[in-house]
Scaffold this active site. Structure first.
Site, PDB file in Angstrom:
ATOM      1  N   HIS A 137      -6.655   0.257  -7.320  1.00 51.24           N
ATOM      2  CA  HIS A 137      -7.136  -0.668  -6.300  1.00 51.24           C
ATOM      3  C   HIS A 137      -7.679   0.120  -5.116  1.00 51.24           C
ATOM      4  O   HIS A 137      -7.498   1.337  -5.033  1.00 51.24           O
ATOM      5  CB  HIS A 137      -6.043  -1.651  -5.854  1.00 51.24           C
ATOM      6  CG  HIS A 137      -4.862  -1.006  -5.173  1.00 51.24           C
ATOM      7  ND1 HIS A 137      -4.055  -0.091  -5.793  1.00 51.24           N
ATOM      8  CD2 HIS A 137      -4.356  -1.155  -3.921  1.00 51.24           C
ATOM      9  CE1 HIS A 137      -3.101   0.288  -4.952  1.00 51.24           C
ATOM     10  NE2 HIS A 137      -3.258  -0.333  -3.810  1.00 51.24           N
TER      11      HIS A 137
ATOM     12  N   ASP B 198      -4.936   4.686   0.532  1.00 50.56           N
ATOM     13  CA  ASP B 198      -3.990   5.671   0.013  1.00 50.56           C
ATOM     14  C   ASP B 198      -4.137   5.906  -1.483  1.00 50.56           C
ATOM     15  O   ASP B 198      -3.435   6.723  -2.057  1.00 50.56           O
ATOM     16  CB  ASP B 198      -2.538   5.283   0.364  1.00 50.56           C
ATOM     17  CG  ASP B 198      -2.113   3.914  -0.158  1.00 50.56           C
ATOM     18  OD1 ASP B 198      -0.987   3.787  -0.682  1.00 50.56           O
ATOM     19  OD2 ASP B 198      -2.893   2.955  -0.019  1.00 50.56           O
ATOM     20  N   HIS B 199      -5.113   5.234  -2.099  1.00 54.52           N
ATOM     21  CA  HIS B 199      -5.370   5.430  -3.530  1.00 54.52           C
ATOM     22  C   HIS B 199      -6.752   6.012  -3.795  1.00 54.52           C
ATOM     23  O   HIS B 199      -7.049   6.415  -4.920  1.00 54.52           O
ATOM     24  CB  HIS B 199      -5.201   4.105  -4.290  1.00 54.52           C
ATOM     25  CG  HIS B 199      -3.790   3.594  -4.246  1.00 54.52           C
ATOM     26  ND1 HIS B 199      -2.943   3.615  -5.337  1.00 54.52           N
ATOM     27  CD2 HIS B 199      -3.057   3.102  -3.220  1.00 54.52           C
ATOM     28  CE1 HIS B 199      -1.754   3.136  -4.977  1.00 54.52           C
ATOM     29  NE2 HIS B 199      -1.804   2.812  -3.686  1.00 54.52           N
TER      30      HIS B 199
ATOM     31  N   ASP C  19      -0.260  -0.777  -7.306  1.00 55.60           N
ATOM     32  CA  ASP C  19       0.626  -1.529  -6.413  1.00 55.60           C
ATOM     33  C   ASP C  19       0.704  -2.970  -6.901  1.00 55.60           C
ATOM     34  O   ASP C  19      -0.304  -3.572  -7.275  1.00 55.60           O
ATOM     35  CB  ASP C  19       0.089  -1.529  -4.976  1.00 55.60           C
ATOM     36  CG  ASP C  19       0.105  -0.143  -4.359  1.00 55.60           C
ATOM     37  OD1 ASP C  19      -0.182  -0.048  -3.144  1.00 55.60           O
ATOM     38  OD2 ASP C  19       0.397   0.837  -5.066  1.00 55.60           O
TER      39      ASP C  19
ATOM     40  N   HIS D  97       5.514   5.335  -5.906  1.00 52.50           N
ATOM     41  CA  HIS D  97       4.987   4.704  -4.679  1.00 52.50           C
ATOM     42  C   HIS D  97       6.157   4.314  -3.769  1.00 52.50           C
ATOM     43  O   HIS D  97       6.323   3.152  -3.402  1.00 52.50           O
ATOM     44  CB  HIS D  97       4.141   3.478  -5.067  1.00 52.50           C
ATOM     45  CG  HIS D  97       3.222   2.989  -3.977  1.00 52.50           C
ATOM     46  ND1 HIS D  97       3.588   2.044  -3.032  1.00 52.50           N
ATOM     47  CD2 HIS D  97       1.925   3.313  -3.688  1.00 52.50           C
ATOM     48  CE1 HIS D  97       2.558   1.806  -2.224  1.00 52.50           C
ATOM     49  NE2 HIS D  97       1.550   2.557  -2.597  1.00 52.50           N
TER      50      HIS D  97
HETATM   51 ZN   LIG Z   1      -0.565   1.913  -2.144  1.00 47.32          ZN
END
Ligand SMILES: [Zn+2]
Ligand SMILES: [Zn+2]
EC number: 3.1.26.11
Lengths: 308, 308
Positions: A63, A67-68, A211, A269
């Protein structure tokens, strides 16, 4: 098949956990490494691992949260410097292409290899003789998905005694027999592979989720995985925070792993609010629900064993 | 005024040197920290320093190469998580705004503070009672610039003996006198600040240059700097590579520092091809041209002393 956790933290980097990324090394099987998510400083984490950027052939993004993805421009750029010349396929949400292309354009970065952007709008994303990859939608604040890698069953081991009894002596012919359903020998005899091999070796199934709010909907898709990577941003005590931010707790992940009858669960995560001791305590509890659970740690590796 | 080197490497990160960034802390003077360039993982380096992201009020970018900008989306995003609420001013080339805005937009990142993009098309960029900042163009493959910070002279120290001789006893009145050109005492006497203070304290001048081909054009602009930060991607022996890639050698930087009569030269943006021993050997040579030279190291700090 070896999984290396490059970033096991959530949202912001901390000293112990970088932001999201993991690498699936299939050097023996395909001479390739696949990345799943690429938060900022993923290329830096790779420097501290044995992964070679030029071996990265596919990148799967779950996604679009920063942070990805914020590590993509730098990683792709450095891979070019380091003489990675074969193409890289990038799977992810629609706006990923825009983000990468603009980042490269404004910085006047010209890659020495091709980038091939692949849509994830259909469930089956990739398939060859070795394995297939599909995506499943997850419930998060923004569109998020998981990637399911299913290795195909492979031919069982040759049975030397059987071959000898058929008059086939060891030699290059063995490989020939292994590679073909039937082989005609020089004297006209036909050897059927099924007759001279053990039972097929079951392919491995790895489910790598982005996530997600905990949801039973995924159970059928990740069922019987050899390895399930499930986010556990929060511990059970903080399930209200998990609900609020569309994340999962360790207990919820464990319950899903149990329902889905997976072999191994790795929790990923992880929020940096928890100290090592908090997580150790939590894990003890969680193992009562699903014993084969561990917390991912940055730069740790997990080998997914093949049966047989 | 303390400079902290967050990334002293060039192009790609290495274990010893991250990509470009340095922080100018002016906590005493302005309660602010200014960043110069922000390569990937700058926020990670900050975790290992004493810099607080919420104190970062201005970011100056020298040019659009990825190793100077790819850390911006993550740093700005994390600063928002960490309750940095005051605005951040960003100085840099025209397409910087586009890069940052698209990165934040595609990742659905909503900052809790304002971003104010400032053009660098005019030489004088900023000025207040404390200091001024200007930019100078540099010769690099793409438009690149340096930033010159010039602190204004400040009032000299109060002379207690002079004040006593005028009948002014120590107390809050001292601060009043320091802050005003003239002060009327309760008995009608006028105290002129110039009469009761020592000579003005000379302001500091710091010149922070982006990537550049060596050029005498900058000498007049960086002249008499207390500190000159000049790139030295290559050592003298590799001057042909420097010429080819629009970079400088250590010797070229030293010659400019000498011509410009700066007080201290710090060599930055060092190629990771050189081992520590190579650079020590090179430095020994370079000091023959300009003795006050050092190589920057990641996470090292340098305090720029004020005269008097
Ligand atoms: Zn995340
Ligand atoms: Zn550079």
């Amino acid at each position: 098949m070896e999984l290396t956790f490059l970033g096991t933290g959530s949202g912001v980097p901390s000293k112990m956990r970088n932001v999201s990324s993991l690498a699936l090394s299939m050097l023996q099987e395909r001479d390739e490494v696949w990345l799943f998510d690429c938060g900022e400083a993923t290329q830096h984490q790779i420097l501290h691992s044995s992964i070679k950027p030029r071996k990265i052939s596919k990148i799967f993004i779950t996604h679009m949260h920063g942070d990805h993805i914020f590590g993509l421009p730098g990683l792709l750029s450095s891979r070019s410097f380091q003489e990675g010349l074969n193409p890289v396929e990038i799977y992810g949400p629609p706006r990923l292409k825009e983000f990468i292309e603009i980042s490269l354009k404004v910085s006047e970065t010209r890659l020495k290899y091709d980038l091939i952007f692949k849509s994830i709008s259909q469930p089956k994303l990739f398939e060859d003789h070795h394995l297939s990859v599909s995506s499943i939608p997850l419930k998060h604040g923004i569109p998020s998905c998981g990637y399911i890698i299913e290795e195909k069953d492979s031919v069982g081991p040759l049975l030397p005694d059987k071959l000898k009894s058929l008059g086939v002596k060891p030699g290059p012919i063995y490989q020939n027999i292994k590679n073909n359903e039937k082989v005609r020998l020089s004297d006209g005899t036909i050897i059927y592979r099924d007759d001279v091999t053990g039972p097929p070796i079951k392919g491995r199934k790895v489910s790598i989720l982005g996530d997600t709010h905990a949801s039973d909907d995924i159970i059928e898709h990740v069922a019987d995985s050899d390895l399930l990577i499930h986010e556990a941003t929060f511990i059970h005590e903080d399930q209200e925070l998990a609900r609020k931010y569309f994340h999962s707790t360790s207990l919820q992940a464990a319950q899903i792993a149990k329902e889905a009858n997976v072999k191994q669960l790795i929790l990923n995560h992880i929020s940096s609010r928890y100290l090592h001791e908090d997580l150790q305590k939590e894990l003890k509890q969680i193992k009562q629900t699903f014993p084969n659970t561990i917390y991912a740690e940055d730069l740790s590796s997990y080998t997914i064993q093949k049966e047989g």
